[in-house]
Design an enzyme around this catalytic site. Structure first.
Site, short mmCIF file in Angstrom:
data_model
loop_
_atom_site.label_atom_id
_atom_site.label_comp_id
_atom_site.label_asym_id
_atom_site.label_seq_id
_atom_site.Cartn_x
_atom_site.Cartn_y
_atom_site.Cartn_z
N ASP A 31 0.85 -1.17 0.00
CA ASP A 31 0.00 0.00 0.00
C ASP A 31 0.90 1.23 0.00
O ASP A 31 2.12 1.13 0.13
CB ASP A 31 -0.97 -0.01 1.18
N ASP B 212 -8.11 -7.43 1.93
CA ASP B 212 -7.02 -7.58 2.90
C ASP B 212 -7.45 -6.94 4.21
O ASP B 212 -8.32 -6.06 4.24
CB ASP B 212 -5.75 -6.89 2.41
N CYS C 138 -12.65 -26.73 10.08
CA CYS C 138 -11.44 -26.08 9.58
C CYS C 138 -10.34 -27.11 9.34
O CYS C 138 -10.19 -28.07 10.11
CB CYS C 138 -10.96 -25.03 10.59
N CYS D 234 -7.02 -26.29 9.08
CA CYS D 234 -5.71 -25.69 9.34
C CYS D 234 -4.88 -26.56 10.27
O CYS D 234 -5.38 -27.46 10.95
CB CYS D 234 -5.87 -24.28 9.92
N CYS E 227 -6.17 -26.61 13.98
CA CYS E 227 -7.36 -27.41 14.24
C CYS E 227 -7.10 -28.91 14.08
O CYS E 227 -7.76 -29.72 14.71
CB CYS E 227 -8.49 -26.96 13.32
N HIS F 127 -4.79 -20.17 12.38
CA HIS F 127 -6.21 -20.55 12.23
C HIS F 127 -7.05 -19.44 11.62
O HIS F 127 -7.79 -19.65 10.66
CB HIS F 127 -6.83 -20.94 13.57
#
Length: 375
Positions: A95, A268, A306, A308, A311, A337
């Protein structure tokens, strides 16, 4: 548009403006729509690059303002650019630092030339002009650079916003004229606050400049959800269909899903990692505070839906223990996560778009995410 950087729209949902496509960048292709993790200081806080890959992140962000202050764009350039500096092989975006500068309020002064501001670190004075920001971003070397704009406060008067939009448009042209890096795309930013005519005016004028993509700025800065929805609607309708559309600073589930339904491709936000570091976790049953005592002996996974690393391998009880003991591993597992939760949600949204059922998916997610405060 640079031929090495372009977007392919492969399918539009039959029932709304949601679209599925591929963004071709200088460091690889990524599917759209997508959520982009924020790596302010050339690091997604607490995560290694390998963990960023494992959550299936595509584009990640770095911040021009912060990298200018530390370690300085010349150091990043000397390292070979931000990709080599942090050893990330995927696409990146910087940015302009405009949001950070303008959020300093009392510590900055805006003129037609640019903005003078004091560092939040040591109070030292700095100056950003469109040309200086382009020089900094080109030295940092991300795949996508953003123009310098003014993120006006919410609320503000019509007169203030009109003057701000006009300045933003003049700065956008100066950024375009001074940007010369061939292997870096440049995006313009639509401002205009909650004024419908100013959003239209800014978007149309901005699109007269052949940027590689267009962003919607000035949202998620304290306005009610219905106002944010209106801001996006007022801007996105005037953006080119054949270029990427990026809604800046949005990480709430309802905002992301609303944006996708209107044809936004990129999102984002620092939200998922910021709240993770304080023990707040996004699950399919709403947000939870893992520090709550009821999780002390809860040996179930954080979120059974989930996939991930957190998890798959750890329980709520263990995460609760880590946060109560202020162990850094807790922040890391929570960040993994939360980021994977949002990235997987957008992955699933892409499938729904291709099957013309995005609106059904959107409604299902909003109903499952029960805790409305979690938005």
């Amino acid at each position: 548009m640079n031929k090495k950087f372009n977007i392919e729209i492969l399918h539009k949902d039959a029932n709304c403006d949601a679209r599925y496509g591929v963004l071709h960048t200088f460091h690889g292709d990524v599917e759209l729509p997508m959520f982009m993790p924020v790596g302010t200081l050339a690091t997604v806080k607490t995560l290694s690059v390998e963990e960023i890959y494992n959550i299936n992140a595509g584009v990640i962000l770095a911040n021009t303002y912060h990298l200018h202050l530390r370690p300085g764009e010349d150091i990043v350039q000397k390292a070979g650019g931000v990709h080599k500096f942090m050893n990330y092989k995927g696409p990146m975006l910087t940015d302009s630092g405009g949001f950070q500068v303008f959020s300093l309020s009392d510590n900055r002064k805006i003129t037609e030339d640019g903005v003078t501001f004091k560092s939040h670190l040591d109070g030292s004075k700095h100056f950003f002009s469109p040309e200086i920001v382009m020089d900094i971003e080109q030295k940092i070397g991300a795949d996508i650079a953003m123009v310098l704009d003014e993120c006006a406060p919410y609320p503000c008067t019509y007169e203030y916003m009109k003057n701000s939009v006009d300045r933003t448009l003049r700065w956008a042209k100066r950024c375009y004229d001074s940007h010369t890096k061939e292997d870096q795309a440049l995006f313009g930013i639509v401002q205009g606050g909650d004024f419908t005519d100013l959003r239209e005016y800014c978007a149309k004028k901005l699109c007269e400049i052949p940027f590689d993509g267009y962003a919607i700025g000035g949202t998620s800065i304290g306005e009610p959800a219905e106002v944010e929805y209106k801001m996006v609607t007022d801007a996105v309708r005037y953006l080119p269909y054949d270029k990427p559309r990026y809604l800046m600073g949005v990480g709430s589930i309802n905002y992301i899903l609303d944006g996708i339904s209107k044809g936004v491709d990129m999102f984002d936000c620092v939200l998922p990692t910021r709240i993770a570091r304080h023990g707040t976790l996004m699950t399919h049953n709403g947000r939870i505070n893992i520090k709550n005592s009821k999780y002390k002996d809860d040996f179930s996974p954080l979120d059974v839906e989930c996939d991930c690393y957190t998890c798959k391998n750890y329980t709520k009880a263990y995460l609760h223990h880590l946060f109560k003991c202020e162990e850094a591993l807790g922040q890391r597992l929570a960040s993994i996560h939360n980021l994977r939760f949002l990235i997987k949600m957008v992955e699933t949204a892409r499938i729904a778009i291709k099957e013309d059922r995005f609106l059904e998916f959107k409604q299902m997610m909003l109903e499952k995410y029960k805790d409305k405060r979690g938005f």
